[in-house]
Design an enzyme around this catalytic site. Structure first.
Site, PDB file in Angstrom:
ATOM      1  N   GLU A 192       0.820  -1.227   0.000  1.00  0.00           N
ATOM      2  CA  GLU A 192       0.000   0.000   0.000  1.00  0.00           C
ATOM      3  C   GLU A 192       0.848   1.270   0.000  1.00  0.00           C
ATOM      4  OE1 GLU A 192      -3.033  -0.219   3.051  1.00  0.00           O
ATOM      5  OE2 GLU A 192      -3.535  -2.288   2.540  1.00  0.00           O
ATOM      6  N   GLU A 297      -5.598  -7.871  -0.684  1.00  0.00           N
ATOM      7  CA  GLU A 297      -6.459  -7.533   0.456  1.00  0.00           C
ATOM      8  C   GLU A 297      -7.735  -6.908  -0.082  1.00  0.00           C
ATOM      9  OE1 GLU A 297      -5.113  -5.123   3.734  1.00  0.00           O
ATOM     10  OE2 GLU A 297      -3.055  -5.855   3.538  1.00  0.00           O
TER      11      GLU A 297
END
Length: 374
Positions: A192, A297
């Protein structure tokens, strides 16, 4: 038991035959990985060709809604009767505490569950929400933009951070079967990074610094003999095209799987549009670089939509060549922080339909395929 007799690849890969051949090629090219890791990679690449994808859940067997630490328990298994085909765990704060991670799960327990999942025929992924090595605060401390620079070669915290990497490498190397086989796992560090909520994020370091962080981590792990690892690169949803997605990509020689971390925060339509955009980018990059791809995710916190699994998630992801889709954890210490159903949860019945869909792979599907094809 679902009828998945057409996924013939699992028998060969589980026995490691394809992996041995691939490992020989990689060793000759100077990029050795264990036969088991090569077999795992081949499975990840081959699944989409079979028109299927694995379902995954973070921290699945170590705690859930209303329970903590029970042996052989799983919220997913309690709903559909089977474990996820891929599980993920986190290594955050092990570099500080040594015996447990940031979610207070013992490393010994995670080691045992990783071996158990491998012996079932499933896979495991690891992320690392490591503490901020400059400030001493947690992974979300973004108060200083020189953290990454400080841990690179020549930086004030370089030796300290190398020691942290060594702890992770030693731990991953310790995850072995009773026969001494190092269990292959997918390692997903520095994720991320296209956002700026972690100390290695977009606004906290330069592109060159981020790539150097990846290279340093990879090189040190190799020096420590962690050749059972596959490596995953997983930005968030910020990239709008393949150029932006690859801006900080550390290189084909390091990365084995590309992914995206994407969650639903608004309405279903907005999530589907964002997911579709991200998967279009992933598909383009995957084909251009020969990498497996996955939704590393995702999820909808508390899953308030009773048909979310088959009416929102599945219609988008079934169009793309993903290896797996993984939802985040079912926290036992936070109220209303869960991403997989549990008995009585509003989406339970729809999740069973998702489980029964011929495109979804759970760990029992792998076991039955191997058994039926021996």
């Amino acid at each position: 038991m679902k009828n998945r007799t057409y996924i013939h690849i699992f028998m060969v890969l589980t026995m490691g035959l394809t992996g041995c051949s691939q490992a020989a090629k990689e060793e000759a090219a100077g990029n050795f990985r264990t036969p088991e890791a090569s077999a795992m990679l081949e499975t990840l690449k081959t699944l989409p060709e079979q028109g299927v994808f694995m379902f995954g859940h973070h921290d699945d067997p170590v705690y859930g809604i209303g329970w903590d630490g029970d042996s052989a328990r799983s919220d997913v298994k309690s709903v559909c009767g089977d474990y996820p085909a891929i599980m993920s765990f986190d290594l955050g704060r092990m570099e500080i505490w040594g015996d447990r991670n940031l979610d207070n799960v013992s490393l010994d327990r995670i080691r045992k569950e990783t071996v158990a999942q491998y012996q079932r025929g499933g896979m495991v992924s690891f992320s690392w929400h490591t503490d901020n090595p400059l400030t001493g605060k947690d992974t979300w401390d973004v108060s200083d933009s020189t953290v990454v620079k400080s841990i690179l070669p020549g930086g004030a915290n370089h030796d300290k951070f190398i020691g942290w990497i060594d702890k992770v490498a030693d731990y991953l190397n310790s995850i072995q079967t009773s026969e001494g086989i190092k269990v292959p796992v997918l390692f997903r560090p520095w994720h991320e990074h296209t956002g700026s909520w972690f100390w290695w994020g977009q606004n906290l370091c330069t592109t060159d610094e981020y790539k150097a962080l990846w290279q340093m981590t990879y090189n040190r792990m190799k020096e420590k003999g962690a050749d059972q690892l596959l490596w995953a690169y997983s930005p968030g949803t910020e990239p709008n095209d393949s150029t932006e997605y690859l801006e900080r990509y550390p290189g084909d020689s390091i990365v084995d799987l590309i992914g995206v971390d994407i969650y639903q925060y608004g309405d279903n339509e907005n999530y589907q549009q964002n997911l579709d955009k991200s998967l279009q980018i992933l598909t383009q990059v995957s084909r251009a670089h020969g990498k497996a791809m996955a939704i590393t995710e995702t999820g909808y916190e508390t899953i308030p939509d009773s048909t979310w699994w088959t009416q929102t998630l599945l219609p988008v992801i079934e169009k793309y060549p993903i290896s797996y889709v993984l939802v985040w954890r079912n926290a036992r210490e936070k109220e209303n922080h869960f991403y997989a159903p549990y008995p009585g949860q509003v989406s339970e019945k729809d999740f069973i339909k998702f489980y029964e869909n011929p495109k979804t792979v759970f760990v029992g599907d792998i076991k039955s395929i191997v058994k039926n094809n021996k």
